[in-house]
Motif scaffolding. Structure first.
Motif, mmCIF file in Angstrom:
data_model
loop_
_atom_site.group_PDB
_atom_site.id
_atom_site.type_symbol
_atom_site.label_atom_id
_atom_site.label_comp_id
_atom_site.label_asym_id
_atom_site.label_seq_id
_atom_site.Cartn_x
_atom_site.Cartn_y
_atom_site.Cartn_z
ATOM 1 N N MET A 25 67.853 12.763 23.685
ATOM 2 C CA MET A 25 68.747 13.533 23.625
ATOM 3 C C MET A 25 69.492 14.196 24.633
ATOM 4 N N GLY A 26 70.358 13.649 26.062
ATOM 5 C CA GLY A 26 70.309 14.269 27.951
ATOM 6 C C GLY A 26 71.552 14.563 27.732
ATOM 7 N N PRO A 27 71.700 15.720 28.784
ATOM 8 C CA PRO A 27 73.648 16.402 28.540
ATOM 9 C C PRO A 27 74.206 15.618 29.002
ATOM 10 N N ARG A 28 75.494 15.881 28.068
ATOM 11 C CA ARG A 28 76.575 15.005 28.406
ATOM 12 C C ARG A 28 77.541 15.404 29.602
ATOM 13 N N SER A 29 78.114 14.060 29.750
ATOM 14 C CA SER A 29 79.369 14.793 30.981
ATOM 15 C C SER A 29 79.928 16.012 30.485
ATOM 16 N N THR A 30 80.423 15.683 29.630
ATOM 17 C CA THR A 30 81.776 17.203 28.866
ATOM 18 C C THR A 30 81.017 17.734 28.554
ATOM 19 N N SER A 31 80.117 18.294 28.828
ATOM 20 C CA SER A 31 78.585 19.505 28.490
ATOM 21 C C SER A 31 79.924 21.039 28.043
ATOM 22 N N PRO A 32 79.429 21.258 27.170
ATOM 23 C CA PRO A 32 80.129 22.185 26.696
ATOM 24 C C PRO A 32 79.824 23.728 27.652
ATOM 25 N N ALA A 33 80.534 24.598 28.212
ATOM 26 C CA ALA A 33 79.978 25.526 29.171
ATOM 27 C C ALA A 33 79.646 26.699 27.478
ATOM 28 N N VAL A 34 78.298 27.072 27.563
ATOM 29 C CA VAL A 34 77.825 27.904 26.532
ATOM 30 C C VAL A 34 76.707 29.482 26.873
ATOM 31 N N VAL A 35 77.019 30.144 26.660
ATOM 32 C CA VAL A 35 76.381 31.521 26.963
ATOM 33 C C VAL A 35 75.423 32.337 25.869
ATOM 34 N N ALA A 36 74.020 32.348 25.898
ATOM 35 C CA ALA A 36 72.944 32.488 24.376
ATOM 36 C C ALA A 36 72.661 34.103 25.679
ATOM 37 N N LEU A 37 72.946 34.476 24.569
ATOM 38 C CA LEU A 37 72.836 35.845 24.607
ATOM 39 C C LEU A 37 71.574 36.578 23.649
ATOM 40 N N GLY A 38 69.977 37.524 24.111
ATOM 41 C CA GLY A 38 68.882 37.557 23.429
ATOM 42 C C GLY A 38 68.155 38.411 24.129
ATOM 43 N N GLY A 39 66.872 37.709 24.696
ATOM 44 C CA GLY A 39 65.695 38.246 24.820
ATOM 45 C C GLY A 39 64.119 37.403 24.137
ATOM 46 N N GLY A 40 63.469 37.688 25.942
ATOM 47 C CA GLY A 40 61.690 37.093 24.918
ATOM 48 C C GLY A 40 61.612 35.921 24.362
ATOM 49 N N HIS A 41 60.531 36.155 23.417
ATOM 50 C CA HIS A 41 60.624 34.454 22.625
ATOM 51 C C HIS A 41 62.119 34.064 22.026
ATOM 52 N N GLY A 42 62.640 34.519 21.510
ATOM 53 C CA GLY A 42 64.084 34.212 20.642
ATOM 54 C C GLY A 42 65.058 33.663 21.614
ATOM 55 N N LEU A 43 64.752 33.954 22.129
ATOM 56 C CA LEU A 43 65.916 33.352 23.790
ATOM 57 C C LEU A 43 65.461 32.252 24.082
ATOM 58 N N SER A 44 64.431 32.547 24.638
ATOM 59 C CA SER A 44 63.500 30.580 25.421
ATOM 60 C C SER A 44 63.354 29.879 24.552
ATOM 61 N N ALA A 45 63.425 30.519 22.957
ATOM 62 C CA ALA A 45 63.083 29.461 21.210
ATOM 63 C C ALA A 45 65.370 28.057 22.069
ATOM 64 N N SER A 46 66.325 29.297 21.504
ATOM 65 C CA SER A 46 67.939 29.127 22.169
ATOM 66 C C SER A 46 67.820 28.282 23.278
ATOM 67 N N LEU A 47 66.871 28.956 24.543
ATOM 68 C CA LEU A 47 67.725 27.747 25.928
ATOM 69 C C LEU A 47 66.788 26.422 25.672
ATOM 70 N N ALA A 48 66.181 26.685 25.280
ATOM 71 C CA ALA A 48 65.201 25.615 25.555
ATOM 72 C C ALA A 48 65.611 24.244 24.594
ATOM 73 N N ALA A 49 66.413 24.676 23.282
ATOM 74 C CA ALA A 49 67.233 23.767 22.256
ATOM 75 C C ALA A 49 69.073 23.398 23.366
ATOM 76 N N LEU A 50 69.318 24.252 23.284
ATOM 77 C CA LEU A 50 70.821 24.345 24.351
ATOM 78 C C LEU A 50 71.396 23.970 25.714
ATOM 79 N N ARG A 51 69.948 23.238 26.561
ATOM 80 C CA ARG A 51 69.751 22.502 27.647
ATOM 81 C C ARG A 51 69.726 21.167 27.028
ATOM 82 N N LEU A 52 69.579 20.883 26.245
ATOM 83 C CA LEU A 52 69.514 19.608 26.019
ATOM 84 C C LEU A 52 70.457 19.025 25.916
ATOM 85 N N LEU A 53 71.792 20.444 25.267
ATOM 86 C CA LEU A 53 73.247 19.785 24.904
ATOM 87 C C LEU A 53 73.878 20.100 25.860
#
Length: 321
Positions: A1-29
């Motif tokens: 699953m690679g980044p799309r050329s028309t990928s959405p602009a995404v802002v992820a809010l949080g901190g610590g391990h929780g934010l790291s989890a969402s970022l690890a997923a969102l960077r794939l999109l």
């Protein structure tokens, strides 16, 4: 699953391990990803640097940068260096190298955001990391203990609250949000809140007035990612519905579009769906946990769930709403 050329602009809010989890997923999109990080930490290496030098606590910012580092030998090596902690009998004990690098750049440049951008360039990060506020913040909570209200102050103390939290406050209450953070939220297609420590990493973003206003006023759609289990102390005994209701309590007018939850972590699906509906959201039930039974999000599974939310696929077989 690679980044799309028309990928959405995404802002992820949080901190610590929780934010790291969402970022690890969102960077794939998305190739247009911004992490907005809480700056209320007062414990460990971050707390020591904050107290000694009067700077923003760098720890959660460091973790977000590491989560977005380039997946190459260069990126992984620098990420490992950033996360490395000294072990000694002296003052350097348990300091993270990355914390020292970030703070040193802040002192050299005199620019918080600029310093983070320079570290991002060093790691080849996919996206950008920003603080939620330009000043260090302090969390204060009123807890119910044996029938009495007890006030605890500081993120490290609130995280191990001695009783159920009844009220959460931020000091200073009128702290300014980071200008670049406000701009990113206003320009986003999607804003993602959670997972993470609910009071100290998620709700905190709603207690900074300018940041809360931007979250309410942005044209972006909003997604809440629920935790896989309660946290001892901070949200002990609270289920996913209570987590969502807490968010609604601190931002009653905030419209949510999607709520992502793992079925194994939900005790009452109908009740959670009703709570989501009250905030304007659809409930998206997907297995997003790792297969080893640990309460950790799997990046690929979580990325798939986010993609379903972004595309509007809600059913078990991809039925579009």
């Amino acid at each position: 699953m690679g980044p799309r050329s028309t990928s959405p602009a995404v802002v992820a809010l949080g901190g610590g391990h929780g934010l790291s989890a969402s970022l690890a997923a969102l960077r794939l999109l998305s190739e247009r990803l911004t992490a907005v990080v809480t700056v209320a930490d007062d414990g460990g290496s971050s707390g020591r640097l904050r107290t000694e030098l009067g700077v923003l606590p760098p720890g959660d910012l460091r973790m977000a940068l590491s989560a977005l580092c380039d997946d190459s030998e260069w990126g992984r090596t620098w990420s490992d260096l950033l996360q490395h902690r000294f072990r000694s009998d002296g003052e350097l004990d348990h300091h993270a190298v990355g914390n020292l690098i970030i703070v040193a750049l802040w002192q050299i440049l005199g620019d918080t955001v600029g310093g983070l951008d320079w570290v991002g360039r060093l790691l080849g990060v996919h996206g950008r990391v920003l603080p939620m506020s330009s000043v260090p913040l302090a969390i204060e909570a009123d807890c119910r203990v044996d029938g009495d209200l007890v006030t605890v102050r500081g993120q490290s103390q609130v995280a191990k609250a001695p009783g159920p939290i009844e009220e959460l406050r931020m000091e200073p209450p009128d702290a300014a949000a980071c200008e670049e953070t406000i701009a990113a939220i206003r320009e986003a297609d999607w804003v993602v809140l959670g997972p993470g420590s609910w009071y100290t990493s998620v709700i905190t973003h709603l207690l900074v007035p300018d940041l809360a206003a931007a979250l309410h006023e942005t044209s972006a759609r909003r997604c809440v990612t629920l935790n896989l289990e309660p946290e001892v102390g901070e949200t002990d005994g609270l289920g996913p519905t209570e987590h969502l209701e807490l968010l609604h309590r601190y931002a009653p007018d905030l419209r949510i579009d999607a709520v992502v939850a793992d079925p194994s972590a939900v005790d009452d699906t109908d009740r959670l769906a009703l709570a989501a509906d009250r905030m304007g959201a659809r409930l998206l039930l997907r297995q997003v946990s790792r297969g080893d039974g640990s309460p950790r999000h799997d990046p690929l599974r979580l990325a798939t769930a986010y993609q379903d939310a972004f595309d509007g696929f809600w059913g078990d077989v991809g039925t579009r709403a």
